[in-house]
Design a protein around this motif. Sequence first.
Motif, PDB file in Angstrom:
ATOM      1  N   GLY A 163      12.846  10.567  -3.712  1.00 46.28           N
ATOM      2  CA  GLY A 163      12.838   9.450  -2.775  1.00 46.28           C
ATOM      3  C   GLY A 163      11.823   9.568  -1.653  1.00 46.28           C
ATOM      4  O   GLY A 163      11.710   8.653  -0.829  1.00 46.28           O
ATOM      5  N   LEU A 164      11.061  10.684  -1.607  1.00 44.64           N
ATOM      6  CA  LEU A 164      10.100  10.877  -0.519  1.00 44.64           C
ATOM      7  C   LEU A 164       8.932   9.901  -0.632  1.00 44.64           C
ATOM      8  O   LEU A 164       8.434   9.385   0.379  1.00 44.64           O
ATOM      9  N   MET A 165       8.473   9.650  -1.855  1.00 46.55           N
ATOM     10  CA  MET A 165       7.364   8.719  -2.034  1.00 46.55           C
ATOM     11  C   MET A 165       7.765   7.306  -1.634  1.00 46.55           C
ATOM     12  O   MET A 165       6.956   6.547  -1.102  1.00 46.55           O
ATOM     13  N   ARG A 166       9.024   6.953  -1.853  1.00 46.66           N
ATOM     14  CA  ARG A 166       9.486   5.618  -1.468  1.00 46.66           C
ATOM     15  C   ARG A 166       9.407   5.438   0.042  1.00 46.66           C
ATOM     16  O   ARG A 166       9.006   4.382   0.541  1.00 46.66           O
ATOM     17  N   LEU A 167       9.743   6.515   0.776  1.00 44.24           N
ATOM     18  CA  LEU A 167       9.648   6.454   2.230  1.00 44.24           C
ATOM     19  C   LEU A 167       8.192   6.322   2.679  1.00 44.24           C
ATOM     20  O   LEU A 167       7.881   5.554   3.591  1.00 44.24           O
ATOM     21  N   LEU A 168       7.306   7.090   2.034  1.00 44.99           N
ATOM     22  CA  LEU A 168       5.894   7.036   2.398  1.00 44.99           C
ATOM     23  C   LEU A 168       5.305   5.657   2.123  1.00 44.99           C
ATOM     24  O   LEU A 168       4.566   5.105   2.947  1.00 44.99           O
ATOM     25  N   LEU A 169       5.636   5.109   0.951  1.00 48.16           N
ATOM     26  CA  LEU A 169       5.035   3.837   0.545  1.00 48.16           C
ATOM     27  C   LEU A 169       5.597   2.643   1.302  1.00 48.16           C
ATOM     28  O   LEU A 169       5.024   1.554   1.255  1.00 48.16           O
ATOM     29  N   THR A 170       6.738   2.835   1.977  1.00 44.48           N
ATOM     30  CA  THR A 170       7.283   1.745   2.792  1.00 44.48           C
ATOM     31  C   THR A 170       6.863   1.884   4.254  1.00 44.48           C
ATOM     32  O   THR A 170       7.301   1.093   5.088  1.00 44.48           O
ATOM     33  N   ALA A 171       6.016   2.877   4.541  1.00 45.40           N
ATOM     34  CA  ALA A 171       5.514   3.036   5.911  1.00 45.40           C
ATOM     35  C   ALA A 171       4.607   1.856   6.266  1.00 45.40           C
ATOM     36  O   ALA A 171       4.010   1.238   5.379  1.00 45.40           O
ATOM     37  N   PRO A 172       4.501   1.517   7.546  1.00 45.37           N
ATOM     38  CA  PRO A 172       3.644   0.388   7.961  1.00 45.37           C
ATOM     39  C   PRO A 172       2.157   0.750   7.894  1.00 45.37           C
ATOM     40  O   PRO A 172       1.450   0.711   8.903  1.00 45.37           O
ATOM     41  N   LEU A 173       1.723   1.096   6.712  1.00 48.39           N
ATOM     42  CA  LEU A 173       0.341   1.474   6.452  1.00 48.39           C
ATOM     43  C   LEU A 173      -0.087   0.870   5.128  1.00 48.39           C
ATOM     44  O   LEU A 173       0.765   0.632   4.250  1.00 48.39           O
ATOM     45  N   PRO A 174      -1.379   0.619   4.947  1.00 50.36           N
ATOM     46  CA  PRO A 174      -1.828   0.149   3.631  1.00 50.36           C
ATOM     47  C   PRO A 174      -1.470   1.165   2.556  1.00 50.36           C
ATOM     48  O   PRO A 174      -1.616   2.385   2.742  1.00 50.36           O
ATOM     49  N   ARG A 175      -1.004   0.680   1.435  1.00 53.25           N
ATOM     50  CA  ARG A 175      -0.593   1.565   0.348  1.00 53.25           C
ATOM     51  C   ARG A 175      -1.745   2.461  -0.108  1.00 53.25           C
ATOM     52  O   ARG A 175      -1.566   3.635  -0.396  1.00 53.25           O
ATOM     53  N   TRP A 176      -2.952   1.893  -0.159  1.00 48.94           N
ATOM     54  CA  TRP A 176      -4.104   2.664  -0.611  1.00 48.94           C
ATOM     55  C   TRP A 176      -4.414   3.806   0.342  1.00 48.94           C
ATOM     56  O   TRP A 176      -4.899   4.866  -0.090  1.00 48.94           O
ATOM     57  N   TRP A 177      -4.120   3.627   1.638  1.00 50.18           N
ATOM     58  CA  TRP A 177      -4.397   4.694   2.601  1.00 50.18           C
ATOM     59  C   TRP A 177      -3.438   5.862   2.417  1.00 50.18           C
ATOM     60  O   TRP A 177      -3.826   7.029   2.529  1.00 50.18           O
ATOM     61  N   VAL A 178      -2.175   5.556   2.136  1.00 46.40           N
ATOM     62  CA  VAL A 178      -1.192   6.616   1.876  1.00 46.40           C
ATOM     63  C   VAL A 178      -1.600   7.418   0.645  1.00 46.40           C
ATOM     64  O   VAL A 178      -1.572   8.660   0.650  1.00 46.40           O
ATOM     65  N   LEU A 179      -1.999   6.717  -0.419  1.00 43.42           N
ATOM     66  CA  LEU A 179      -2.410   7.402  -1.643  1.00 43.42           C
ATOM     67  C   LEU A 179      -3.709   8.176  -1.434  1.00 43.42           C
ATOM     68  O   LEU A 179      -3.883   9.274  -1.969  1.00 43.42           O
ATOM     69  N   LEU A 180      -4.617   7.615  -0.648  1.00 43.28           N
ATOM     70  CA  LEU A 180      -5.859   8.317  -0.330  1.00 43.28           C
ATOM     71  C   LEU A 180      -5.568   9.592   0.456  1.00 43.28           C
ATOM     72  O   LEU A 180      -6.205  10.638   0.227  1.00 43.28           O
ATOM     73  N   SER A 181      -4.605   9.544   1.353  1.00 41.74           N
ATOM     74  CA  SER A 181      -4.233  10.732   2.129  1.00 41.74           C
ATOM     75  C   SER A 181      -3.661  11.812   1.224  1.00 41.74           C
ATOM     76  O   SER A 181      -3.985  13.004   1.377  1.00 41.74           O
ATOM     77  N   LYS A 182      -2.812  11.404   0.278  1.00 41.95           N
ATOM     78  CA  LYS A 182      -2.272  12.369  -0.683  1.00 41.95           C
ATOM     79  C   LYS A 182      -3.391  12.985  -1.518  1.00 41.95           C
ATOM     80  O   LYS A 182      -3.406  14.192  -1.777  1.00 41.95           O
ATOM     81  N   MET A 183      -4.336  12.160  -1.929  1.00 38.99           N
ATOM     82  CA  MET A 183      -5.452  12.639  -2.740  1.00 38.99           C
ATOM     83  C   MET A 183      -6.333  13.602  -1.952  1.00 38.99           C
ATOM     84  O   MET A 183      -6.778  14.628  -2.468  1.00 38.99           O
ATOM     85  N   PHE A 184      -6.589  13.280  -0.694  1.00 37.23           N
ATOM     86  CA  PHE A 184      -7.415  14.150   0.141  1.00 37.23           C
ATOM     87  C   PHE A 184      -6.715  15.487   0.381  1.00 37.23           C
ATOM     88  O   PHE A 184      -7.359  16.545   0.392  1.00 37.23           O
ATOM     89  N   ALA A 185      -5.398  15.473   0.578  1.00 35.76           N
ATOM     90  CA  ALA A 185      -4.650  16.711   0.772  1.00 35.76           C
ATOM     91  C   ALA A 185      -4.748  17.592  -0.473  1.00 35.76           C
ATOM     92  O   ALA A 185      -4.923  18.821  -0.376  1.00 35.76           O
ATOM     93  N   THR A 186      -4.655  16.973  -1.640  1.00 41.08           N
ATOM     94  CA  THR A 186      -4.786  17.726  -2.889  1.00 41.08           C
ATOM     95  C   THR A 186      -6.172  18.351  -3.011  1.00 41.08           C
ATOM     96  O   THR A 186      -6.317  19.510  -3.395  1.00 41.08           O
ATOM     97  N   ALA A 187      -7.214  17.571  -2.685  1.00 39.62           N
ATOM     98  CA  ALA A 187      -8.581  18.082  -2.761  1.00 39.62           C
ATOM     99  C   ALA A 187      -8.791  19.234  -1.792  1.00 39.62           C
ATOM    100  O   ALA A 187      -9.486  20.213  -2.111  1.00 39.62           O
ATOM    101  N   LEU A 188      -8.206  19.151  -0.612  1.00 43.33           N
ATOM    102  CA  LEU A 188      -8.344  20.223   0.372  1.00 43.33           C
ATOM    103  C   LEU A 188      -7.699  21.510  -0.127  1.00 43.33           C
ATOM    104  O   LEU A 188      -8.268  22.601   0.002  1.00 43.33           O
ATOM    105  N   LEU A 189      -6.522  21.389  -0.730  1.00 37.61           N
ATOM    106  CA  LEU A 189      -5.866  22.569  -1.308  1.00 37.61           C
ATOM    107  C   LEU A 189      -6.691  23.136  -2.461  1.00 37.61           C
ATOM    108  O   LEU A 189      -6.761  24.359  -2.644  1.00 37.61           O
ATOM    109  N   SER A 190      -7.325  22.274  -3.223  1.00 41.86           N
ATOM    110  CA  SER A 190      -8.182  22.731  -4.311  1.00 41.86           C
ATOM    111  C   SER A 190      -9.346  23.550  -3.773  1.00 41.86           C
ATOM    112  O   SER A 190      -9.707  24.599  -4.338  1.00 41.86           O
ATOM    113  N   LEU A 191      -9.938  23.110  -2.677  1.00 47.29           N
ATOM    114  CA  LEU A 191     -11.051  23.848  -2.081  1.00 47.29           C
ATOM    115  C   LEU A 191     -10.609  25.227  -1.604  1.00 47.29           C
ATOM    116  O   LEU A 191     -11.346  26.207  -1.760  1.00 47.29           O
ATOM    117  N   VAL A 192      -9.425  25.303  -1.020  1.00 46.38           N
ATOM    118  CA  VAL A 192      -8.899  26.600  -0.580  1.00 46.38           C
ATOM    119  C   VAL A 192      -8.771  27.550  -1.760  1.00 46.38           C
ATOM    120  O   VAL A 192      -9.168  28.728  -1.694  1.00 46.38           O
TER     121      VAL A 192
END
Length: 279
Positions: free
Chosen positions: A102-131
């Motif tokens: 249910g965590l993604m449901r909370l994130l996706l219902t935040a008052p933010l564009p859906r694409w920005w939430v997904l972009l943030s998740k993607m950027f976090a993944t890329a940052l961990l990949s670099l580490v």
Amino acid sequence: MRSAARHREVRHAVQALRAIVLRELLRFWQQKTRLVSALVRPVLWLAVFAAGLRNVFGVAIIAPYDSYIPYDVYIAPGLIGMVLLFNGMQSSLAMVYDREMGLMRLLLTAPLPRWWVLLSKMFATALLSLVQVLAFVAVAAVLGTELPVAAPASLHALFATLACALMLASLGLLLSVYVRQLENFAGAMNFVIFPMYFLSTALYPLWKLEESGATWVYRVAQFNPFTHAVEWIRFALYGKDPGIAPLVVLGTLVVCFTLACRGYDPQRGFGALAQRGTA
């Protein structure tokens, strides 16, 4: 008034990005065995598999190299790609888990564009990949496989690695649309990770495939975006022109991210179609 509201929206979006990235970093820090497990596969390939084939390419000089190279030097960029690929797919597993909890449901219902939430998740993944990539490069240097990370082209190599990490993270994001349950994750990954990795230039150059008569493997590898990701990193490390590899990687990134955003749209995406099919 309008500029002040716009400023608040931008600040809110940046805070959300920071929160999502910090959450992923904290999760990574708490799972102390995660870095070790991420390094086991590429280090085993480097220390064991490459040792038996160390001089397999000593008979030819291939681009982007200017001299004969041992096999471990050749596959090192491919193993960097392996780190990026597995972490990108692991992010897909995390997305499926968060969705079930249910965590993604909370994130996706935040008052933010859906694409920005997904972009943030993607950027976090890329940052961990670099580490994880930086940790692998350090371990490879200890094992005697030194890459030109201190060369003038290192910034290009870093950008190429980040772009490839984002591409594979976007692919993981797209796969999380289709993988509805954790139980189905392992089977789905077997149809993605291994074909992408083995049907690429991570372990052998394209001319070897063509020379050996494996024509269909050669053709598939040419169209495999992971091939272009590995080649971009490989050529960038040595300051050479990667050709069309950046266009393929960035194009795949845009396509996968766009489809993932559409898939997470409950009104018109793949998720909605799947729900209708199971209703």
